[in-house]
Design a protein around this motif. Sequence first.
Motif, PDB file in Angstrom:
ATOM      1  N   ASP A 198      -1.081 -50.117  25.986  1.00  0.00           N
ATOM      2  CA  ASP A 198      -2.426 -49.710  26.383  1.00  0.00           C
ATOM      3  C   ASP A 198      -3.069 -50.899  27.087  1.00  0.00           C
ATOM      4  O   ASP A 198      -3.898 -51.615  26.528  1.00  0.00           O
TER       5      ASP A 198
ATOM      6  N   GLY B 194       1.516 -48.964  33.836  1.00  0.00           N
ATOM      7  CA  GLY B 194       2.501 -48.115  34.480  1.00  0.00           C
ATOM      8  C   GLY B 194       3.508 -48.875  35.313  1.00  0.00           C
ATOM      9  O   GLY B 194       4.592 -48.366  35.606  1.00  0.00           O
TER      10      GLY B 194
ATOM     11  N   THR C   2       2.959 -45.813  28.705  1.00  0.00           N
ATOM     12  CA  THR C   2       1.937 -46.768  29.133  1.00  0.00           C
ATOM     13  C   THR C   2       0.671 -46.030  29.553  1.00  0.00           C
ATOM     14  O   THR C   2       0.734 -44.885  30.012  1.00  0.00           O
ATOM     15  N   SER C   3      -0.452 -46.688  29.388  1.00  0.00           N
ATOM     16  CA  SER C   3      -1.730 -46.104  29.809  1.00  0.00           C
ATOM     17  C   SER C   3      -1.882 -46.300  31.305  1.00  0.00           C
ATOM     18  O   SER C   3      -1.798 -47.412  31.816  1.00  0.00           O
TER      19      SER C   3
ATOM     20  N   PHE D 145      -6.877 -43.996  25.633  1.00  0.00           N
ATOM     21  CA  PHE D 145      -5.441 -43.924  25.375  1.00  0.00           C
ATOM     22  C   PHE D 145      -5.161 -43.935  23.880  1.00  0.00           C
ATOM     23  O   PHE D 145      -4.428 -43.079  23.356  1.00  0.00           O
TER      24      PHE D 145
ATOM     25  N   MET E  50      -1.450 -36.934  25.699  1.00  0.00           N
ATOM     26  CA  MET E  50      -1.793 -38.004  26.617  1.00  0.00           C
ATOM     27  C   MET E  50      -2.093 -37.493  28.023  1.00  0.00           C
ATOM     28  O   MET E  50      -2.834 -38.128  28.777  1.00  0.00           O
TER      29      MET E  50
ATOM     30  N   PRO F 121      -1.068 -41.248  31.832  1.00  0.00           N
ATOM     31  CA  PRO F 121      -0.087 -42.204  31.313  1.00  0.00           C
ATOM     32  C   PRO F 121       1.297 -41.961  31.898  1.00  0.00           C
ATOM     33  O   PRO F 121       1.580 -40.889  32.444  1.00  0.00           O
TER      34      PRO F 121
END
Length: 387
Positions: free
Chosen positions: A275, A280, A316-317, A334, A361, A368
């Motif tokens: 997070d 990304g 990943t956020s 997130f 998500m 994400p």
Amino acid sequence: MKLSLSISLFCLATLVNGQIVSSRSNEVQLDFNSNAISSFAQIEWISPRLEYTNSEEKKLEIKANITSVNALKSVTLHFKQKKDDKPVASRTAYIEDEHNTNFDLTLRMLDGDNWIEIVAETKSGAITREYRNIKVGMDAIGDAVMADRQDYALLFGINKYDNWSDLVNPGYDVEAIGKELEERYGFKVEIVRDAEQDQVMTKLREYAQINYKPQDQLFIFFAGHGQYDDVFGEGFLVAKNSLRNDVSKNSYISHNRIRSNINNIPCEHIFLGMDVCFGGTFDPLLASSRSAAYEVTNDREYLVRKLSKKTRKYLTSGSKEYVSDGVAGSHSPFARNLIEALKSNGGEDRILILDEIKSYMERLKSTPRFGSFGSDENGSDFVFIAR
């Protein structure tokens, strides 16, 4: 997995003439006497790779390489229905090279337990034994999930920075996530707050030294600042002591380094969550890959299938962008949705899988990224099993 053994002086001191001493590790049993203290043969299993697994097919390919510094005397494969029973069938390897031989054959499995044992003896008398247990048929599936398996969670939350602006929620987020993992899913949780660069890498190294069992899982989570460098074309985690204007990025932790170090942790099933801003970019192609869909099948069978495949997944956020830290005391967007997913228990079956987490998500404005990295196997998954 290729294993090497060093024999301690303590063990050697216990030997007397004619006495047999057995030492059992996670995968290897060694028998040796006082006249046979030397290098033991090493058995590298190619298929089946894991110590405990299941098979939907009754025909199974058995592949293993056996090597030894000392000359090999004999290498035998035994097929048993119970570990301590006499073999149903045996096959002796042809030793053309005294230091290297292999098995490559297909065996027909029986319903229930099937034990494959390889025994390698050197000319000096050192004996190495290794086993593989394969369960076949629905009656055997129910016992295939190991009762002593353990899930681990290593959570990093960085609120305070020496050179960057402080954040309000990472510590609060990891505390809440850790509580759900521990109380709802039985994880062994460790939370690391405000870690410096060296502390992050040292902690990852500690987790690389744990003696994981084949069905153990490890969840690693980072919450804090992230950075992306257009010149390097790479994302970075920002540690507590990272410099604000560090052109060389030596005070940061690169995604490439994180990816490599975590992939090399000897746990079969690893799920990484980040997070952080620009999280990304952990995927160098900025391309997410979908987790395998949940097949309509028996819960136990599903767990055995997933826990038999090597897992390297990440979440990943956001993408190549900044993401919100959220309002103080109310979690980042997130973390909030991840916690909601954990609280769902995975529905009626009480098994939460990555596709189900994904559905929570995908509601976020900053979409994400899910994907795989390193030595991930097709069809693998990370499962959260509610108590």
